[in-house]
Scaffold this motif. Structure first.
Motif, PDB file in Angstrom:
ATOM      1  N   ARG A   1       0.817  -1.217   0.000  1.00  0.00           N
ATOM      2  CA  ARG A   1       0.000   0.000   0.000  1.00  0.00           C
ATOM      3  C   ARG A   1       0.850   1.265   0.000  1.00  0.00           C
ATOM      4  O   ARG A   1       0.431   2.305  -0.477  1.00  0.00           O
ATOM      5  CB  ARG A   1      -0.923  -0.012   1.215  1.00  0.00           C
ATOM      6  N   GLY A   2       2.038   1.160   0.529  1.00  0.00           N
ATOM      7  CA  GLY A   2       2.915   2.333   0.548  1.00  0.00           C
ATOM      8  C   GLY A   2       3.679   2.512  -0.744  1.00  0.00           C
ATOM      9  O   GLY A   2       4.499   3.434  -0.862  1.00  0.00           O
ATOM     10  N   GLY A   3       3.434   1.640  -1.737  1.00  0.00           N
ATOM     11  CA  GLY A   3       4.128   1.743  -3.019  1.00  0.00           C
ATOM     12  C   GLY A   3       5.529   1.177  -3.001  1.00  0.00           C
ATOM     13  O   GLY A   3       6.287   1.353  -3.941  1.00  0.00           O
ATOM     14  N   LYS A   4       5.890   0.471  -1.924  1.00  0.00           N
ATOM     15  CA  LYS A   4       7.235  -0.068  -1.801  1.00  0.00           C
ATOM     16  C   LYS A   4       7.337  -1.392  -2.546  1.00  0.00           C
ATOM     17  O   LYS A   4       6.446  -2.234  -2.466  1.00  0.00           O
ATOM     18  CB  LYS A   4       7.578  -0.258  -0.327  1.00  0.00           C
ATOM     19  N   LYS A   5       8.457  -1.595  -3.263  1.00  0.00           N
ATOM     20  CA  LYS A   5       8.684  -2.849  -3.988  1.00  0.00           C
ATOM     21  C   LYS A   5       8.800  -4.016  -3.035  1.00  0.00           C
ATOM     22  O   LYS A   5       9.339  -3.882  -1.940  1.00  0.00           O
ATOM     23  CB  LYS A   5       9.962  -2.758  -4.819  1.00  0.00           C
ATOM     24  N   GLY A   6       8.324  -5.173  -3.494  1.00  0.00           N
ATOM     25  CA  GLY A   6       8.506  -6.390  -2.724  1.00  0.00           C
ATOM     26  C   GLY A   6       9.034  -7.501  -3.621  1.00  0.00           C
ATOM     27  O   GLY A   6       8.958  -7.418  -4.851  1.00  0.00           O
ATOM     28  N   TYR A   7       9.581  -8.562  -3.012  1.00  0.00           N
ATOM     29  CA  TYR A   7      10.173  -9.662  -3.772  1.00  0.00           C
ATOM     30  C   TYR A   7       9.774 -10.997  -3.156  1.00  0.00           C
ATOM     31  O   TYR A   7       9.436 -11.085  -1.963  1.00  0.00           O
ATOM     32  CB  TYR A   7      11.703  -9.542  -3.802  1.00  0.00           C
ATOM     33  N   TYR A   8       9.833 -12.049  -3.975  1.00  0.00           N
ATOM     34  CA  TYR A   8       9.645 -13.402  -3.472  1.00  0.00           C
ATOM     35  C   TYR A   8      10.623 -14.338  -4.182  1.00  0.00           C
ATOM     36  O   TYR A   8      11.148 -14.006  -5.243  1.00  0.00           O
ATOM     37  CB  TYR A   8       8.204 -13.874  -3.644  1.00  0.00           C
ATOM     38  N   ASP A   9      10.880 -15.504  -3.608  1.00  0.00           N
ATOM     39  CA  ASP A   9      11.893 -16.428  -4.114  1.00  0.00           C
ATOM     40  C   ASP A   9      11.445 -17.098  -5.414  1.00  0.00           C
ATOM     41  O   ASP A   9      10.283 -17.500  -5.556  1.00  0.00           O
ATOM     42  CB  ASP A   9      12.173 -17.531  -3.083  1.00  0.00           C
ATOM     43  N   ARG A  10      12.392 -17.264  -6.335  1.00  0.00           N
ATOM     44  CA  ARG A  10      12.114 -18.014  -7.571  1.00  0.00           C
ATOM     45  C   ARG A  10      12.035 -19.510  -7.271  1.00  0.00           C
ATOM     46  O   ARG A  10      11.149 -20.209  -7.759  1.00  0.00           O
ATOM     47  CB  ARG A  10      13.205 -17.757  -8.616  1.00  0.00           C
ATOM     48  N   PHE A  11      12.974 -20.034  -6.480  1.00  0.00           N
ATOM     49  CA  PHE A  11      13.025 -21.462  -6.177  1.00  0.00           C
ATOM     50  C   PHE A  11      12.433 -21.702  -4.792  1.00  0.00           C
ATOM     51  O   PHE A  11      12.895 -21.120  -3.805  1.00  0.00           O
ATOM     52  CB  PHE A  11      14.472 -21.971  -6.219  1.00  0.00           C
ATOM     53  N   ARG A  12      11.445 -22.601  -4.746  1.00  0.00           N
ATOM     54  CA  ARG A  12      10.796 -22.931  -3.469  1.00  0.00           C
ATOM     55  C   ARG A  12      10.511 -24.434  -3.436  1.00  0.00           C
ATOM     56  O   ARG A  12       9.944 -24.987  -4.383  1.00  0.00           O
ATOM     57  CB  ARG A  12       9.479 -22.158  -3.288  1.00  0.00           C
ATOM     58  N   ASN A  13      10.916 -25.071  -2.340  1.00  0.00           N
ATOM     59  CA  ASN A  13      10.686 -26.504  -2.140  1.00  0.00           C
ATOM     60  C   ASN A  13      11.156 -27.318  -3.347  1.00  0.00           C
ATOM     61  O   ASN A  13      10.427 -28.144  -3.888  1.00  0.00           O
ATOM     62  CB  ASN A  13       9.201 -26.783  -1.850  1.00  0.00           C
ATOM     63  N   ARG A  14      12.403 -27.100  -3.706  1.00  0.00           N
ATOM     64  CA  ARG A  14      12.991 -27.804  -4.846  1.00  0.00           C
ATOM     65  C   ARG A  14      14.413 -28.258  -4.516  1.00  0.00           C
ATOM     66  O   ARG A  14      15.111 -27.619  -3.738  1.00  0.00           O
ATOM     67  CB  ARG A  14      13.053 -26.903  -6.089  1.00  0.00           C
ATOM     68  N   ILE A  15      14.813 -29.373  -5.152  1.00  0.00           N
ATOM     69  CA  ILE A  15      16.229 -29.729  -5.184  1.00  0.00           C
ATOM     70  C   ILE A  15      16.905 -28.702  -6.083  1.00  0.00           C
ATOM     71  O   ILE A  15      16.424 -28.406  -7.170  1.00  0.00           O
ATOM     72  CB  ILE A  15      16.444 -31.141  -5.767  1.00  0.00           C
ATOM     73  N   VAL A  16      18.029 -28.162  -5.646  1.00  0.00           N
ATOM     74  CA  VAL A  16      18.704 -27.115  -6.416  1.00  0.00           C
ATOM     75  C   VAL A  16      20.019 -27.655  -6.973  1.00  0.00           C
ATOM     76  O   VAL A  16      20.820 -28.263  -6.253  1.00  0.00           O
ATOM     77  CB  VAL A  16      18.971 -25.861  -5.548  1.00  0.00           C
ATOM     78  N   PHE A  17      20.227 -27.410  -8.269  1.00  0.00           N
ATOM     79  CA  PHE A  17      21.435 -27.843  -8.971  1.00  0.00           C
ATOM     80  C   PHE A  17      22.219 -26.611  -9.419  1.00  0.00           C
ATOM     81  O   PHE A  17      21.766 -25.894 -10.329  1.00  0.00           O
ATOM     82  CB  PHE A  17      21.075 -28.677 -10.206  1.00  0.00           C
ATOM     83  N   PRO A  18      23.366 -26.310  -8.826  1.00  0.00           N
ATOM     84  CA  PRO A  18      24.188 -25.211  -9.337  1.00  0.00           C
ATOM     85  C   PRO A  18      24.671 -25.533 -10.751  1.00  0.00           C
ATOM     86  O   PRO A  18      25.106 -26.648 -11.026  1.00  0.00           O
ATOM     87  CB  PRO A  18      25.366 -25.147  -8.356  1.00  0.00           C
ATOM     88  N   ILE A  19      24.590 -24.558 -11.637  1.00  0.00           N
ATOM     89  CA  ILE A  19      25.036 -24.711 -13.016  1.00  0.00           C
ATOM     90  C   ILE A  19      26.383 -24.022 -13.138  1.00  0.00           C
ATOM     91  O   ILE A  19      26.480 -22.797 -13.030  1.00  0.00           O
ATOM     92  CB  ILE A  19      24.020 -24.112 -14.002  1.00  0.00           C
ATOM     93  N   VAL A  20      27.440 -24.809 -13.352  1.00  0.00           N
ATOM     94  CA  VAL A  20      28.813 -24.316 -13.333  1.00  0.00           C
ATOM     95  C   VAL A  20      29.348 -24.283 -14.759  1.00  0.00           C
ATOM     96  O   VAL A  20      29.170 -25.243 -15.519  1.00  0.00           O
ATOM     97  CB  VAL A  20      29.709 -25.213 -12.447  1.00  0.00           C
TER      98      VAL A  20
END
Length: 602
Positions: free
Chosen positions: A194-213
């Motif tokens: 309501r105050g016009g402030k930006k907000g964010y949320y996570d892209r990855f949730r409840n997932r196995i994560v694989f770093p891409i090297v």
């Protein structure tokens, strides 16, 4: 200069260009140089040359060339300062950055910050998988999939918590700026409060994560997989300044050495397909991360192996994915085979149920591209009259693209026998494609336009050839450069580009062994670097008493230039006086203007 010239020379002197390029191109020694398939254009016969003596590379097919920095820039798509820093880090040389364009400095700093951030995020996800109570389901899932603790550690697998703000909180803990957070691709912007402030949320949730090297052992991005039937099953990082899905293959950073050992690479689609093969000892494997294989992917792979086996799922999606890829491999001159696994299997399930030896035996029986395409077309259309005609229609274009006429003839005969159609009927369809679309005719590559003969004038061509050889001598022999300055021969060059580069070269201090590599850093643009690399590789006429030959050539260049200008001046004078009716004044002026434009005066 962003980096002092002395520091650039120090890095060049410390570098081994053969060692650097060998990491991405299969090189074989021939004479004094090394040769391999060019990573920058499609070819089947090696035309890419690397000189350890001169510390430069040059492709005789596409004219790409330069020193170690030029190669790093082109291969990794990075700027000159980034290439210098990459080479410096390899040889433990400290580089202090001087004044730089603000925008370029911002881009370089952003990439470095993102790579550091990705490493910190990888460690964060890895700790969560190991220690978080909420990751118990993920740990059980990996165990049930047969992924060992050693594999988890080797590939730094992690876990994204089942919450919307874990990464958001992690970024706050790091005091990360909003711009960097957004550029990372790890958080997404949500509707403002309501105050016009930006907000964010996570892209990855409840997932196995694989770093891409990437192949430089840097964490470029991440992939995540759900542990249930949720969609999407797989989710990867978006395109960022450090991650491009069209250039990176999962696991190549560790698989590349094994690909070279056996000169073959297995290409699978998913993370678990890759991990299962790798931990079962089949380590010459990479994964395409579910995206279509690109030309960049194939060119990276052919630097480590000349043979490839596509191992996609046995369902329709896997077969269609394989069909989309084969033309890319064929265009790049890579021998590709297609392994179609038994129905109901993917590489993960097959190797875990049947074992590594069974997989290798199946791979040995992998089909050629034409056999695979014919087999899938016949299964799709059937053996009715209409079906066989449809198969022929589907196969005529792949057949027409085969450049080897003998191989094409054999495949035409084989298809005719399989379809029960007269060979001449098949051949007629293929010939129609070749005549209307060019079929498998090779596409000519552009050469170096500066060395061509635009107006087919014999004298013009000879002038270019003389100046080209003179410039090659100056590049390869410092004493010739000094003599060229003393004689003032560069002032008599027709080609402005040759003249400009010749002056830069002749004024450089250096030794014969490293001169060409040092010159690359002094060139203003990539085209000049390529030209210098091309001339530095030139051999003809550069043996014996080079200085004596150079002095003779200098005299010839000066004599021809003076004679030509005198002739033109006399002709114009006669035309103006009306004394030469055979050469109208306007035509002569036009001809003079063309010559001046051709040689860079206008």
């Amino acid at each position: 200069m962003l980096i002092p010239q002395e520091k650039i020379s120090e890095i060049i002197n410390a570098s081994d260009i053969v060692e650097v390029i060998s990491e991405v191109v299969l090189l074989k020694k021939s004479g004094r140089n090394y040769f391999g398939l060019c990573p920058f254009h499609s070819e089947k016969s090696p035309s890419f040359s690397v000189s350890p003596e001169k510390q430069i590379f040059h492709c005789f097919g596409c004219s790409a060339g330069g020193n170690v920095f030029s190669f790093l820039m082109r291969h990794h798509g990075i700027s000159f300062p980034e290439a210098v820093k990459m080479a410096a880090a390899r040889y433990n040389i400290v580089v202090e950055m001087g004044s730089v364009d603000p925008e370029r400095k911002r881009r370089i700093a952003l990439k470095e910050e993102l790579l550091r951030l990705n490493t910190a995020v990888m460690k964060h996800y890895k700790v969560l998988l190991t220690d978080s109570p909420g990751a118990q389901g993920a740990r059980n899932y990996l165990r049930d999939r047969g992924i060992t603790p050693e594999t988890i550690d080797t590939f730094s697998l992690g876990y994204a918590e089942d919450r919307w703000d874990d990464m958001v909180r992690f970024f706050r803990h790091l005091k990360l700026g909003r711009n960097l957070a957004e550029q990372s691709g790890l958080v997404l912007e949500r509707a403002s409060d309501r105050g016009g402030k930006k907000g964010y949320y996570d892209r990855f949730r409840n997932r196995i994560v694989f770093p891409i090297v990437d192949t430089n052992m840097q964490v470029a991005g991440f992939g995540g997989r759900v542990m249930d039937d949720s969609m999407p099953k797989y989710l990867n990082s978006p395109e960022t300044p450090v991650y491009s899905k069209g250039q990176i293959l999962y696991g190549l950073h560790l698989a590349k050495q094994y690909c070279r050992q056996v000169d073959c690479v297995y290409i699978v689609e998913g993370y678990f397909d890759f991990l299962s093969l790798f931990q079962n000892g089949i380590k010459n494997t990479v994964a395409s991360l579910g995206t279509a294989l690109t030309v960049d992917h194939v060119r990276r792979l052919k630097g480590f192996a000349t043979r490839a086996v596509l191992v996609f799922d046995s369902d329709n999606a896997g077969i269609n994915a394989a069909k989309r890829c084969v033309s890319t491999f064929a265009a790049e001159g890579v021998d590709v085979r297609i392994l179609v696994l038994p129905k109901g299997h993917d590489p993960d399930s097959f190797v875990n149920s049947e074992g590594a030896d069974a997989f290798k035996r199946a791979a040995d029986q992998a089909m050629s591209v034409m056999d695979f395409l014919t087999d899938t077309a016949m299964k799709k259309h059937g053996s009715s009259v209409e079906g066989r005609i449809a198969v022929l229609e589907e196969m005529k274009l792949p057949l027409a693209r085969i450049e080897d006429s003998a191989a094409r003839s054999l495949y035409v005969r084989g298809l005719a026998e399989q379809l029960g159609i007269d060979e001449s009927a098949v051949l007629e369809r293929v010939r129609n494609v070749v005549s209307t679309q060019g079929g498998g005719q090779p596409v000519s590559l552009p050469g170096n336009g500066d060395l061509s003969d635009p107006d087919d004038s014999g004298e013009t061509l000879e002038s270019y050839r003389r100046e080209e050889q003179m410039l090659a001598m100056i590049i390869q022999h410092p004493e010739v450069g000094r003599e060229a300055l003393n004689q003032g021969v560069l002032d008599h060059f027709y080609c402005e580009r040759f003249r400009r580069i010749g002056r830069i070269v002749a004024e450089q201090d250096g030794n014969e062994g490293m001169m060409a590599a040092d010159l690359m850093a002094a060139m203003a643009d990539d085209q000049d670097r390529q030209l210098v690399a091309s001339l530095a590789m030139m051999d003809g006429g550069l043996e014996g008493d080079v200085l004596e030959k150079a002095v003779f050539l200098m005299k010839r260049i000066v004599k021809v230039r003076v004679k030509t200008e005198n002739t033109l001046a006399n002709q114009i004078r006669r035309a103006e006086q009306g004394g030469d009716s055979r050469l109208p004044f306007e035509l002569l002026k036009k001809r003079q203007k063309e010559i001046r434009k051709l040689h860079g005066y206008e």
